[in-house]
Design an enzyme around this catalytic site. Sequence first.
Site, PDB file in Angstrom:
ATOM      1  N   TYR A 126      11.408 -22.068 -59.094  1.00 19.87           N
ATOM      2  CA  TYR A 126      10.960 -21.855 -60.390  1.00 19.87           C
ATOM      3  C   TYR A 126      11.613 -23.235 -61.126  1.00 19.87           C
ATOM      4  O   TYR A 126      12.861 -23.324 -61.355  1.00 19.87           O
ATOM      5  CB  TYR A 126      11.469 -20.836 -61.263  1.00 19.87           C
ATOM      6  CG  TYR A 126      11.106 -19.451 -60.364  1.00 19.87           C
ATOM      7  CD1 TYR A 126       9.873 -18.734 -60.360  1.00 19.87           C
ATOM      8  CD2 TYR A 126      11.982 -18.686 -59.680  1.00 19.87           C
ATOM      9  CE1 TYR A 126       9.365 -17.814 -59.988  1.00 19.87           C
ATOM     10  CE2 TYR A 126      11.704 -17.584 -58.992  1.00 19.87           C
ATOM     11  CZ  TYR A 126      10.152 -17.150 -59.165  1.00 19.87           C
ATOM     12  OH  TYR A 126      10.001 -16.217 -58.636  1.00 19.87           O
ATOM     13  N   ASP A 154       3.288 -18.801 -61.168  1.00 22.13           N
ATOM     14  CA  ASP A 154       2.615 -17.484 -61.855  1.00 22.13           C
ATOM     15  C   ASP A 154       3.674 -16.786 -62.642  1.00 22.13           C
ATOM     16  O   ASP A 154       3.551 -15.523 -62.858  1.00 22.13           O
ATOM     17  CB  ASP A 154       2.331 -16.672 -60.622  1.00 22.13           C
ATOM     18  CG  ASP A 154       3.032 -16.394 -59.515  1.00 22.13           C
ATOM     19  OD1 ASP A 154       4.340 -16.740 -59.719  1.00 22.13           O
ATOM     20  OD2 ASP A 154       2.763 -15.715 -58.605  1.00 22.13           O
ATOM     21  N   HIS A 241       1.801 -12.954 -56.489  1.00 22.69           N
ATOM     22  CA  HIS A 241       3.467 -12.670 -56.552  1.00 22.69           C
ATOM     23  C   HIS A 241       3.496 -11.179 -55.865  1.00 22.69           C
ATOM     24  O   HIS A 241       4.414 -10.383 -56.381  1.00 22.69           O
ATOM     25  CB  HIS A 241       3.953 -12.902 -57.805  1.00 22.69           C
ATOM     26  CG  HIS A 241       5.342 -13.172 -57.901  1.00 22.69           C
ATOM     27  ND1 HIS A 241       5.819 -14.687 -58.248  1.00 22.69           N
ATOM     28  CD2 HIS A 241       6.499 -12.529 -57.660  1.00 22.69           C
ATOM     29  CE1 HIS A 241       6.891 -14.532 -58.188  1.00 22.69           C
ATOM     30  NE2 HIS A 241       7.613 -13.380 -57.716  1.00 22.69           N
TER      31      HIS A 241
HETATM   32  C1  LIG Z   1      11.239  -8.214 -53.289  1.00 23.74           C
HETATM   33  C2  LIG Z   1      10.172  -9.524 -53.519  1.00 23.74           C
HETATM   34  C3  LIG Z   1      11.040 -10.634 -53.950  1.00 23.74           C
HETATM   35  C4  LIG Z   1      10.429 -11.763 -54.338  1.00 23.74           C
HETATM   36  N1  LIG Z   1      10.799 -12.792 -54.809  1.00 23.74           N
HETATM   37  C5  LIG Z   1      10.028 -14.056 -54.847  1.00 23.74           C
HETATM   38  C6  LIG Z   1      10.565 -15.192 -55.308  1.00 23.74           C
HETATM   39  O1  LIG Z   1      11.965 -15.377 -55.379  1.00 23.74           O
HETATM   40  N2  LIG Z   1       9.865 -16.290 -55.374  1.00 23.74           N
HETATM   41  C7  LIG Z   1       8.552 -16.143 -55.386  1.00 23.74           C
HETATM   42  O2  LIG Z   1       7.781 -17.165 -55.560  1.00 23.74           O
HETATM   43  N3  LIG Z   1       8.083 -15.114 -54.893  1.00 23.74           N
HETATM   44  C8  LIG Z   1       8.743 -14.156 -54.732  1.00 23.74           C
HETATM   45  N4  LIG Z   1       8.206 -12.877 -54.224  1.00 23.74           N
HETATM   46  C9  LIG Z   1       6.626 -12.932 -54.213  1.00 23.74           C
HETATM   47  C10 LIG Z   1       6.315 -13.304 -52.592  1.00 23.74           C
HETATM   48  O3  LIG Z   1       6.734 -14.452 -52.485  1.00 23.74           O
HETATM   49  C11 LIG Z   1       4.947 -12.907 -52.228  1.00 23.74           C
HETATM   50  O4  LIG Z   1       4.109 -13.524 -52.858  1.00 23.74           O
HETATM   51  C12 LIG Z   1       4.478 -11.587 -52.167  1.00 23.74           C
HETATM   52  O5  LIG Z   1       5.559 -10.670 -51.716  1.00 23.74           O
HETATM   53  C13 LIG Z   1       3.285 -11.125 -51.080  1.00 23.74           C
HETATM   54  O6  LIG Z   1       3.049 -10.053 -51.181  1.00 23.74           O
HETATM   55  P1  LIG Z   1       3.539  -8.820 -49.818  1.00 23.74           P
HETATM   56  O7  LIG Z   1       4.757  -8.452 -50.276  1.00 23.74           O
HETATM   57  O8  LIG Z   1       2.248  -8.112 -50.190  1.00 23.74           O
HETATM   58  O9  LIG Z   1       3.313  -9.582 -48.310  1.00 23.74           O
HETATM   59  C14 LIG Z   1       8.988 -11.742 -53.790  1.00 23.74           C
HETATM   60  C15 LIG Z   1       8.272 -10.752 -53.528  1.00 23.74           C
HETATM   61  C16 LIG Z   1       9.141  -9.339 -53.482  1.00 23.74           C
HETATM   62  C17 LIG Z   1       8.399  -8.316 -52.761  1.00 23.74           C
HETATM   63  C1  LIG Z   2      15.239 -14.049 -60.105  1.00 26.43           C
HETATM   64  C2  LIG Z   2      14.691 -13.112 -58.856  1.00 26.43           C
HETATM   65  C3  LIG Z   2      13.365 -13.579 -58.957  1.00 26.43           C
HETATM   66  C4  LIG Z   2      12.669 -12.732 -57.734  1.00 26.43           C
HETATM   67  C5  LIG Z   2      11.084 -12.642 -57.710  1.00 26.43           C
HETATM   68  O1  LIG Z   2      10.520 -13.684 -58.024  1.00 26.43           O
HETATM   69  C6  LIG Z   2      10.824 -11.409 -57.850  1.00 26.43           C
HETATM   70  O2  LIG Z   2      11.417 -10.379 -57.574  1.00 26.43           O
HETATM   71  O3  LIG Z   2       9.323 -11.390 -57.757  1.00 26.43           O
END
Ligand SMILES: Cc1cc2nc3c(=O)[nH]c(=O)nc-3n(C[C@H](O)[C@H](O)[C@H](O)COP(=O)(O)O)c2cc1C
Ligand SMILES: CCCCC(=O)C(=O)O
Length: 348
Positions: A126, A154, A241
Site C-alpha cells: 500500500y 482497492d 480483495h
Molecule cells: C486474511 C487476508 C489478508 C489479506 N491481506 C492482504 C494484504 O495484506 N494485501 C493485499 O493486497 N491483499 C490482501 N488480501 C487479499 C488477497 O490478496 C486476495 O485478494 C484475496 O484473498 C483473494 O481471494 P480468496 O481469499 O478468495 O482467494 C488479504 C486477504 C485475506 C483473506
Molecule cells: C494492515 C493489514 C492489511 C491486511 C489486508 O489487506 C486485509 O486484511 O485485507
Amino acid sequence: MISLADAERAAATLLEPAHYDFFAGGADDERTLRSNVDAFDRHRLLPRVLRGVGKRDLGVEVLGQPLSMPVMVAPTAFHRLAHPDGEVGTARAAAASGTVMILSMAATQPVEQVAATGVRLWFQMYVQPDRAFTERLVRRVEAAGCAALVVSVDSPVFGRRLRDLRHDFGDLPAGLACENMRESGTGPPRAVAFDAALDWSVVGWLRGITTLPIVLKGILHPDDARLAVGHGADAVIVSNHGGRQLDGAVASIDALPAVVEAVGGRLPVLLDGGVRRGTDVVTALALGAAAVAVGRPVLWGLTVAGEHGVRQVLELLRDDLDRAMVLCGADRVAALTRDVVHVGRCSW
Ligand SMILES: Cc1cc2nc3c(=O)[nH]c(=O)nc-3n(C[C@H](O)[C@H](O)[C@H](O)COP(=O)(O)O)c2cc1C
Ligand SMILES: CCCCC(=O)C(=O)O
C-alpha cells in the site's frame, strides 16, 4: 485433506475464533465474499473430446517468469497467526511448487528472510502517505531480490469487517509485528496507512523510482484497466480483495471478461477471489486470465500443517487443474479458449 474445503474445516477447529474470522471474513454483509465463490458456480464448462491430451503442460510465463502452473499465492497478512512457519513456510511451499508468492506488506516476517528461501517473490504494498518511507521500502524489497511490485489500489480506506469488530480484533498478539514496516529492520514498526488521496499519478511516481514491473491489484472496471495500460502498468490483478473492501463489488470472475477485452492483450491480466477448484482455474484462464492467485486456501493449509500444509493445498490445486484440463480436452493452458465456458442456467 483431500480438498480445499477440508483444509478450511480443519483450520476452523485449530484457530482461535478471532483469528479464523479475520482470515475468513469479508467487509460488511459479506455479499462480495460469497459472490466470488457463487459466481464460479454459475459458470459451466463445455468440454471438448478426442483431443489426444495424453501429455499435459500446465506451465505459463508471467512477466517473463516461468511458473509450473498458473496458480500463484495471493498476498495475505499475518501468516504467523496461522502457524509459526509463517511467511517463510508459505514461501518454501510456493518454491517447491514452482510458483510465485506475492508477499504482503503486512507480513509477520521480514522480506529478506522470506526471499532467502529462494522463492520467486513479488512484493505487495500500500503506497504510504510518507513517500520517503515508501521509497526506502521499495529499495529494501529490490535489494531482497523481489521481482515485481504489486500495488493494491482497492484500499483508499480499510473495509469495515464486522467479524473483527465483534471480536475486537485489532492488534497482533505480543511477539508478532509487521516486520516490513520497521524502518531499519530493528526500529518499532509503523502502522500500515491507507491513503484515499492516491490517484493515477502514483503509477508514474513509482515508475520514476524503480525499474521493477508494476502490477496494479484490485482492478474491476474496464476503464480502469485501460487507464492502467495508459499509465504504464506491467500487469493488473482483477480482484475485490477477497470481498474485504467494497461489499457489493462485482465478483472477480464476472469482472474478468470486460477487463480482458479492455486490455486487448497489451499486458497480462491476473485474477484472484474465490478460486477453490481446478475448474475455477480453467474458467478464469479460458476467459483470458494469464494466471490466478489464491488467498484463503493457502492460509488454511498453513494453519493445518505449516509449510507442508501449503504444499498440500497447492498440489491439490495442481492435480485438480490437471484433471479439469484433460476432461476439457486441453493439453496446455493456451488450448483453453473462451468457447469452453458456458455461463448461465443449465437446462439439462
Ligand atoms: C486474511 C487476508 C489478508 C489479506 N491481506 C492482504 C494484504 O495484506 N494485501 C493485499 O493486497 N491483499 C490482501 N488480501 C487479499 C488477497 O490478496 C486476495 O485478494 C484475496 O484473498 C483473494 O481471494 P480468496 O481469499 O478468495 O482467494 C488479504 C486477504 C485475506 C483473506
Ligand atoms: C494492515 C493489514 C492489511 C491486511 C489486508 O489487506 C486485509 O486484511 O485485507
